[in-house]
Design an enzyme around this catalytic site. Structure first.
Site, PDB file in Angstrom:
ATOM      1  N   SER A 150       0.839  -1.195   0.000  1.00 17.53           N
ATOM      2  CA  SER A 150       0.000   0.000   0.000  1.00 17.53           C
ATOM      3  C   SER A 150       0.872   1.241   0.000  1.00 17.53           C
ATOM      4  CB  SER A 150      -0.905   0.010   1.236  1.00 17.53           C
ATOM      5  OG  SER A 150      -1.561   1.249   1.386  1.00 17.53           O
ATOM      6  N   TYR A 176      -0.946  -0.081  10.391  1.00 15.03           N
ATOM      7  CA  TYR A 176      -1.126  -0.675   9.058  1.00 15.03           C
ATOM      8  C   TYR A 176      -0.036  -0.187   8.107  1.00 15.03           C
ATOM      9  CZ  TYR A 176      -3.397  -1.478   4.510  1.00 15.03           C
ATOM     10  OH  TYR A 176      -3.676  -1.856   3.217  1.00 15.03           O
ATOM     11  N   LYS A 208       2.784  -2.438   6.207  1.00 12.66           N
ATOM     12  CA  LYS A 208       2.953  -2.481   4.754  1.00 12.66           C
ATOM     13  C   LYS A 208       4.369  -2.095   4.348  1.00 12.66           C
ATOM     14  CE  LYS A 208      -1.063  -3.947   3.479  1.00 12.66           C
ATOM     15  NZ  LYS A 208      -1.200  -5.294   2.871  1.00 12.66           N
TER      16      LYS A 208
END
Length: 254
Positions: A135, A148, A152
């Site tokens: 991402s 998160y 990533k």
């Protein structure tokens, strides 16, 4: 058919981006297995073919190993593992305890590592490949989804290291995604007006569709990308328009 006769596993492949990848692999001729904790609302199909579903909690190493052991017995091979499963709720760092953020890291970083290690013998034998679904959150500040974004970033680094350690038998690459229009997009971006406003910030003028991600995944899994390993392919429509551009021109005359 670029992937005719090959076997692919897509984690989290029952909906959203994962289902888009699974459909693209089916269209390319692959024998596809999707795994997730819950079954899909409807089977994942494309080109008159259907992906097999297997229940699996990727946070359980023993269950992951059992899944790939069963795959070896029933399918006999594995040509591509797509580590797509992941996600996070919106939560500012100070609003959640360490355990909550650790669960996000477990799903988005440790689970891809666990699955890749369990799949490695099969991939090595088939001279296959691993695709990490990354991402843009991993390369820029991600307020509200900091754990998160960190996961990533770690996944992308992990892929580059795996690409070196597992060469030449196994190729490892990352798809770095921007915003994708899925069936749950309204939860992130609001109603139709909100989606349109968000899409206007993307240079190509729209959010990605799951099929866009699927096409990129098929390319990286195919022989056409046979010399591509340790790479990060940006699938983000040109990125995000820098906010300073609008701020710098707000008072300019025509």
């Amino acid at each position: 058919m670029e992937l005719d006769g090959r076997v692919a596993v897509i984690t989290g492949g029952t909906r959203g981006v994962g289902a888009g990848i699974a459909r693209a692999f089916l269209e390319a001729g692959a024998d596809v297995v999707v795994c997730a904790r819950r079954p899909p609302d409807r089977p994942v199909t494309a080109a008159g073919r259907t992906a097999a579903y297997a229940p699996l909690d990727l946070r359980e190493p023993a269950a992951v190993q059992d899944f790939f052991d069963t795959l070896a017995r029933t399918r006999g091979r594995l040509d591509c593992l797509v580590n797509n499963a992941g996600g996070t709720p919106y939560r500012l760092l100070a609003d959640g305890g360490a355990e909550r953020h650790a669960r996000v890291l477990q799903l988005n970083l440790l689970a891809p590592l666990t699955a890749s290690l369990a799949a490695h013998p099969l991939l090595h034998a088939a001279r296959g490949s691993v695709l990490m679904v990354g991402s843009v959150s991993g390369s820029r500040p991600s307020p509200g989804t900091a754990a998160y974004g960190a996961a990533k970033a770690g996944t992308e680094h992990l892929a580059r290291s795996m690409a070196v350690e597992w060469a030449p038998e196994v190729r490892v690459n990352t798809l770095v995604l921007g915003m994708v229009r899925t069936e749950l997009a309204h939860l992130h971006y609001g109603d139709a007006a909100g989606l349109a406003a968000v899409a206007a910030t993307v240079p190509l003028g729209r959010l990605a569709e799951p099929a866009d991600v699927g096409a990129a995944a098929v390319f990286l899994a195919s022989d056409r990308a046979g010399y591509v390993s340790g790479a990060s392919l940006l699938v983000h429509g040109g990125g995000e328009r820098p906010a300073f551009l609008d701020a710098a021109t707000v008072n300019k005359e025509d």
